[in-house]
Design an enzyme around this catalytic site. Structure first.
Site, short mmCIF file in Angstrom:
data_model
loop_
_atom_site.label_atom_id
_atom_site.label_comp_id
_atom_site.label_asym_id
_atom_site.label_seq_id
_atom_site.Cartn_x
_atom_site.Cartn_y
_atom_site.Cartn_z
NE ARG A 31 -7.47 0.40 -4.97
CZ ARG A 31 -7.44 -1.02 -5.47
NH1 ARG A 31 -8.44 -1.91 -5.12
NH2 ARG A 31 -6.65 -1.45 -6.24
CG MET A 34 -1.78 -0.91 1.43
SD MET A 34 -3.23 -0.87 0.37
CE MET A 34 -4.08 0.38 0.90
N PRO A 35 0.52 2.39 -0.39
CG PRO A 35 0.38 4.65 -1.21
CD PRO A 35 1.40 3.75 -0.56
CG PHE A 36 -2.65 -1.14 -3.89
CD1 PHE A 36 -1.36 -1.51 -3.83
CD2 PHE A 36 -3.46 -1.86 -3.15
CE1 PHE A 36 -0.87 -2.40 -3.20
CE2 PHE A 36 -3.08 -2.90 -2.38
CZ PHE A 36 -1.73 -3.32 -2.53
CB SER A 59 1.41 -1.38 -6.46
OG SER A 59 2.24 -2.23 -5.67
#
Lengths: 62, 62, 62, 62, 62, 62
Positions: free
Chosen positions: F7, A1-3, A40
């Site tokens: 996210r 995270m974060p994505f 990512s």
């Protein structure tokens, strides 16, 4: 995270994507303080027939 | 805003998509009272190999 | 299928959502010719702190 | 419901997807107690140019 | 990768989620042959007012 | 377009989000050459009970 998911019209070059993911990752690391390897990114590309604004497909002009 | 994502099996015509984004946009504007130009729609199409229900790929029948 | 995700700022009433999902579903059924019961809709609501345009959070004004 | 989206690099075989959706569906039914036919899965596949980790596209190596 | 998003109605217990992510991860590892630590899962929970099927909000009955 | 979804685990401050959306937007504009006002960002925050890696919920430790 974060994505991070980036949704955009198709047609950008690999060079543009390369720079974008590098700079977006740096922007996130700088502000959130997370490790670089935790970020990512996935890119979803759309044809002009699969995007619309104001009720009109991009392929029909804007 | 609002942003609408429609995920569906591939194979619909441009004419179907054109009518769908027009009518979906009107449905949102009517109920939310937002400006037409604020409504964005993206369509994600799937092959029958990339959708499943009840544990079974669409390409294997339903 | 199809699955529709609507992402919007929080604060709409249940009555607005009720009308919106009814009308969006009809718009899709009319254009795609799928059964009404095949259309699923999910609504993701955002606070003004979790949306941004032009590099600026909604809570900071537009 | 529930709806499951699996995002992965392209290149898996139909046989792999077939087994994956069967087993993921069973894992959800077992734990949530929902009917099998309520579980929908969609798979989004990415080229190596549309995925990045640590600020680097997958096509540029990892 | 792969990234799994599970969207479901709110109200499941932590125990249910714990079992679900364990079993879904195993299902993916078994079929794709990826390392366990490569599998990320996020769960999005919805109120009954933010889900609809057949044009009807879940909070209005099914 | 483009639309960016970030996210992440909950708990970041408004100040962090403010800086993040500003810098991410600049990173995209710089690389894609699109107008600043075309970039929309939404942030989805997760509790530690709704994220998992390697088959384990974040709330159970990593």
């Amino acid at each position: 995270m974060p994505f991070v998911t980036i949704r955009m019209i198709e047609g950008r070059t690999r060079e543009q994507k390369r720079g974008m993911v590098k700079d977006v990752t740096e922007a996130i690391v700088k502000n959130l303080g997370c490790p670089t390897q935790a970020v990512s990114i996935d890119i979803i590309e759309y044809t002009q027939e699969n995007l619309a604004q104001a009720g009109k497909l991009f392929c029909d002009g804007r």
